[in-house]
Structure formats: structure tokens, C-alpha cells
Write an enzyme that holds these catalytic residues in place. Structure first.
Site, PDB file in Angstrom:
ATOM      1  CG  ASP A 153      -7.056  -3.853  -2.737  1.00 24.31           C
ATOM      2  OD1 ASP A 153      -7.845  -2.916  -2.521  1.00 24.31           O
ATOM      3  OD2 ASP A 153      -5.828  -3.770  -2.519  1.00 24.31           O
TER       4      ASP A 153
ATOM      5  CB  SER B  34      -0.950  -0.052   1.201  1.00 27.16           C
ATOM      6  OG  SER B  34      -1.945   0.901   1.085  1.00 27.16           O
TER       7      SER B  34
ATOM      8  CG  HIS C  15      -5.886  -2.207   0.641  1.00 23.83           C
ATOM      9  ND1 HIS C  15      -4.967  -2.273  -0.384  1.00 23.83           N
ATOM     10  CD2 HIS C  15      -5.372  -1.309   1.543  1.00 23.83           C
ATOM     11  CE1 HIS C  15      -3.954  -1.462  -0.128  1.00 23.83           C
ATOM     12  NE2 HIS C  15      -4.174  -0.867   1.037  1.00 23.83           N
TER      13      HIS C  15
END
Ligand code: ACO
Ligand code: HSE
Length: 384
Positions: free
Chosen positions: A332, A169, A362
Site C-alpha cells: 500500500d 480506508s 491499498h
């Protein structure tokens, strides 16, 4: 309690500068001796990067692995809760002796991101004059600035080249910037649930979160740190919204469905289970995170575009020379697989896209220990 200074998220124990042979997980820091020039202009003086290490640096300094955390993560990759560690290690099943990132073999370094609130310089930190927190005077940062600060810390540790750089991320944005800005210092690369550039939708979700924080009367334009109150309501709303984007719709449906929370009745002022769950996630974050950091880091993520000033995404990604694995999570909805597919296609040294199967959306890069471990082992085997 987003008032890190006023009401006291405990700052890490004052353990000072790193020394070779430090015990695992001890939090140390490096203070830059000159101001950091910033991509958006200006400079940031007195940058302190707090980090934790595990394992021992080999005599030839070739076994160092850099692990870069996500938005509300921190340097505590492995270990238990304790003073200065509000949460247990977020990759406890992946980093440690005998685990995929085996700290008997690898020297693992995890910095707290620049702009954060776990010991690294951020809006809650005192200004260089020591009298007030930075607050709204804290400058706009980009992931390139954050990586520049991390590179300076790597210099201080005597690490010329990382055997591997890993990030998920927001951590993946920085890992990618490492590989593009410092190809000679990035031995291998593992990118998880990340993107070449923040998308319109990611910026849109962040916009609502930042709006919630800024419309809290305790925000005071970002200058709340010394008031005794922080924009807790706004930060909690931001976390609720973000958390929904971090998980998947089928997961929420199967975990919570339409069930009421315990004996509460939603028609009579009570909550659905999913509402109680979000309240819990919000309360947990508000206890440990600074709203000013949330804003600075979210804006930095919004600014992420690896191709900026480099002739576009394709040209920028062609600079990567490290053997690379890119993985995304099948459910995600925030960082959809197409973003990782683009990275895998355009990084010349990348293998085919890997897909982590998870109901958790996610957050799968944090929760799917076995699958992430397999990826870590695979990329470590490439060069060593
Ligand atoms: C393991 C850590 O704490 S990591 C700490 C560092 N944090 C990060 O890096 C990111 C921030 N954290 C996160 O994103 C997430 O917490 C993750 C991804 C790390 C963990 O996700 P998961 O393990 O899937 O946890 P999940 O989303 O199911 O949440 C579990 C919590 O919700 C609570 N919960 C579940 N149902 C309900 C409900 N109906 N009402 C209230 N609370 C509920 C659980 O009791 C549990 O509480 P706890 O965390 O205080 O023990
Ligand atoms: N749950 C993660 C997701 C962001 O990537 C975090 O809060 O950092």
C-alpha cells in the site's frame, strides 16, 4: 455522469424505514428527527442515512456488526447488481451465510456514509425544501459528524452496542472514531488499511483530485446537479489519479507493462493498456458516483485526525477499550504500513500489527478475501 439528480444515477428503491425481520440486503433508511450539529460549526437538517442489513438481530441485540465502506464504496457489502445497486457486493466473499462474517449468526449493518450518493444525504440530495439539490450549500463534514449520524441510526435500530465495528480506508477512519467516541458501544474493532490522521501526502493526492473536479467547466462551483451536466471529465481524472494510488507499481508493471491496448498504437493516437484500464475505471465511477460527494468525502478524509481536541493521537487512542486488530497491506503506497503500525502500537487493546500480503496495493483490503476473512474470524473469536 456525475449528475446524480439531473441525469439520473438511480436512487435506491423507495423502501422506507427499517423493520425487524427485513430480508437480507434490502436497502432501508433512517431520517433523523433533529438537525445534526457539525464539528466545524452549524448543523445539517433532515439527515437521511440509507443502509442495508443481512441476518437477524438476536433478541438480546448482541449480534450486530457494523461494516463501514471506503470512499467510493457503499452499503452494498454483499449481493448482486440490481436496481439501486450499480456494483456487486464489495465483500461478497467475506459477508454471507457460512462466510467469515456469517450472516446466519451475525446481524450485519452497512450504512451509506453521510455526504455520499447512494441514498444517504449528500450534495446531490434535495434540500429540506425539496426544490433544489444541496450542491455547494452542503456543509463541510468530518468523520466525527459521519459517525454521529451513524450513531443516531444505531439508536433507531435499537443497537446499543456493536459486537464488532469494521472499516477499511475511509471506513477505517470512521471505525476508529466509533471506538474513540463510543468505547462503550464498540465491542471489538477491525481496522484495515487506515490511519490515525490523514497525512500530508494523502491530502496532497486529494488536492490534485479535487482540483481536477473543480476545474471542470461543468462543476459550476458545485451547483451543477440541476443543470443536466456534471463535471464528468474532472471526476474521471480524479479517479484515474486515485486508482493509481490504490494499486502498486509492480502490479501495473506485471499486468500491463508497456503493452499497447489491443490493436491501438500509442505512437499514433492509440493507448497503452494501462491507459485503457484507467479510462475504464474512470468511466465506471463517473456512471455511478456524484462529483459533489467525491469532494465532500475527500475533504472529510483530509480532516481526519483522531487526536484533534483530544490531547493528541496517543491520548485519543488510549480511549479505545475494544479488543482490536489492525492490518495493512504490504504494497500500500497510499496508506503505508507505518500508519497501521502506529495504530497497533498506540491502541492499548490492539494485538500486534497484521500484514495483508497482496500485489494490489491499498485495494488489497477489498481484494484479498482469504486474508481478510481470517482477520474477521480472529477478531470475532476474541469476544464470542
Ligand atoms: C467488485 C466491485 O465492483 S466492488 C464495488 C464497490 N466498489 C468499491 O468498494 C471500490 C471501488 N472499486 C475498486 O476499488 C475496485 O474495482 C475493486 C478493488 C473493488 C476491484 O478490484 P479488482 O477486482 O482488482 O479489479 P481491477 O482493478 O483489476 O479492475 C478490473 C476491471 O478492469 C478492466 N480492465 C482490465 N484491463 C483492462 C484494459 N486493458 N482496458 C480496459 N479495462 C480493463 C476489467 O475488464 C475489469 O472491468 P469490470 O470491473 O468492468 O469488470
Ligand atoms: N478502491 C477504494 C479505495 C479507497 O479506499 C475505493 O474506491 O473506495
Amino acid at each position: 455522469m456525475s449528475t446524480a439528480h439531473a441525469t439520473g444515477i438511480p436512487l435506491p428503491p423507495a423502501s422506507g424505514a427499517w423493520r425487524e425481520g427485513d430480508p437480507p440486503g434490502r436497502r432501508r433508511w433512517h431520517v433523523a428527527d433533529k438537525p445534526l450539529p457539525l464539528e466545524a460549526g452549524g448543523e445539517l437538517p433532515g439527515v437521511r442515512i440509507a443502509f442495508e442489513t443481512w441476518g437477524r438481530l438476536s433478541p438480546d441485540r448482541s449480534n450486530a456488526v457494523l461494516v463501514l465502506h471506503a470512499l467510493t464504496g457503499d452499503s452494498h457489502v454483499a449481493g448482486t447488481t440490481g436496481p439501486g445497486h450499480p456494483t456487486p457486493g464489495w465483500w461478497n466473499g467475506i459477508v454471507g451465510p457460512g462466510l467469515a462474517l456469517d450472516t446466519d449468526r451475525w446481524f450485519v449493518v452497512a450504512p451509506n456514509v453521510l455526504g455520499g450518493c447512494q441514498g444517504t444525504t449528500g450534495p446531490a440530495a434535495p434540500r429540506p425544501d425539496g426544490r433544489r439539490s444541496w450542491g455547494s450549500a452542503f456543509p463541510f463534514l468530518t468523520p466525527r459528524d459521519q459517525v454521529a449520524a451513524e450513531a443516531e441510526s444505531a439508536d433507531a435500530l435499537g443497537i446499543e452496542r456493536w459486537a464488532l465495528v469494521i472499516g477499511g480506508s475511509m471506513g477505517g477512519m470512521r471505525a476508529l472514531e466509533w471506538a474513540v467516541s463510543h468505547p462503550d458501544r464498540t465491542g471489538a474493532l477491525l481496522l484495515l488499511a487506515t490511519t490515525a490522521a490523514a497525512s500530508a501526502e494523502q491530502i496532497a493526492w486529494a488536492n490534485i483530485q479535487l482540483g481536477a473536479i473543480r476545474s471542470d467547466p461543468h462543476w459550476h462551483g458545485g451547483n451543477y446537479h440541476d443543470t443536466g451536466h456534471g463535471p464528468d471529465t474532472g471526476l474521471g481524472l480524479a479517479r484515474r489519479l486515485a486508482h493509481v494510488t490504490y494499486r502498486s507499481e509492480p502490479e501495473l508493471a506485471s499486468r500491463f507493462g508497456r503493452s499497447p491496448q489491443d490493436a491501438e498504437h500509442p505512437w499514433h493516437g492509440g493507448r497503452y493498456q494501462v491507459e485503457s484500464y484507467l479510462d475504464h475505471q474512470a468511466a465506471k465511477l463517473v456512471r455511478r458516483f456524484d462529483a459533489g460527494s467525491y469532494v465532500v468525502l475527500s475533504e472529510a478524509m483530509n480532516s481526519h485526525d483522531v487526536g484533534r481536541g483530544r490531547g493528541g493521537t496517543r491520548a485519543a487512542l488510549s480511549r479505545v477499550t475494544a479488543p482490536t486488530l489492525v492490518a495493512g497491506v504490504d504494497t500500500d503506497r497510499l496508506y503505508p504500513l507505518a500508519q497501521q503500525a502506529e495504530l497497533a502500537a498506540l491502541i492499548p487493546t490492539a494485538s500486534h500489527l497484521r500484514v495483508i500480503e497482496s500485489p494490489h496495493g491499498h485495494d488489497g483490503f477489498l481484494t484479498e478475501t482469504e486474508q481478510v476473512s481470517a482477520l474477521v474470524k480472529e477478531i470475532l473469536a476474541v469476544n464470542h
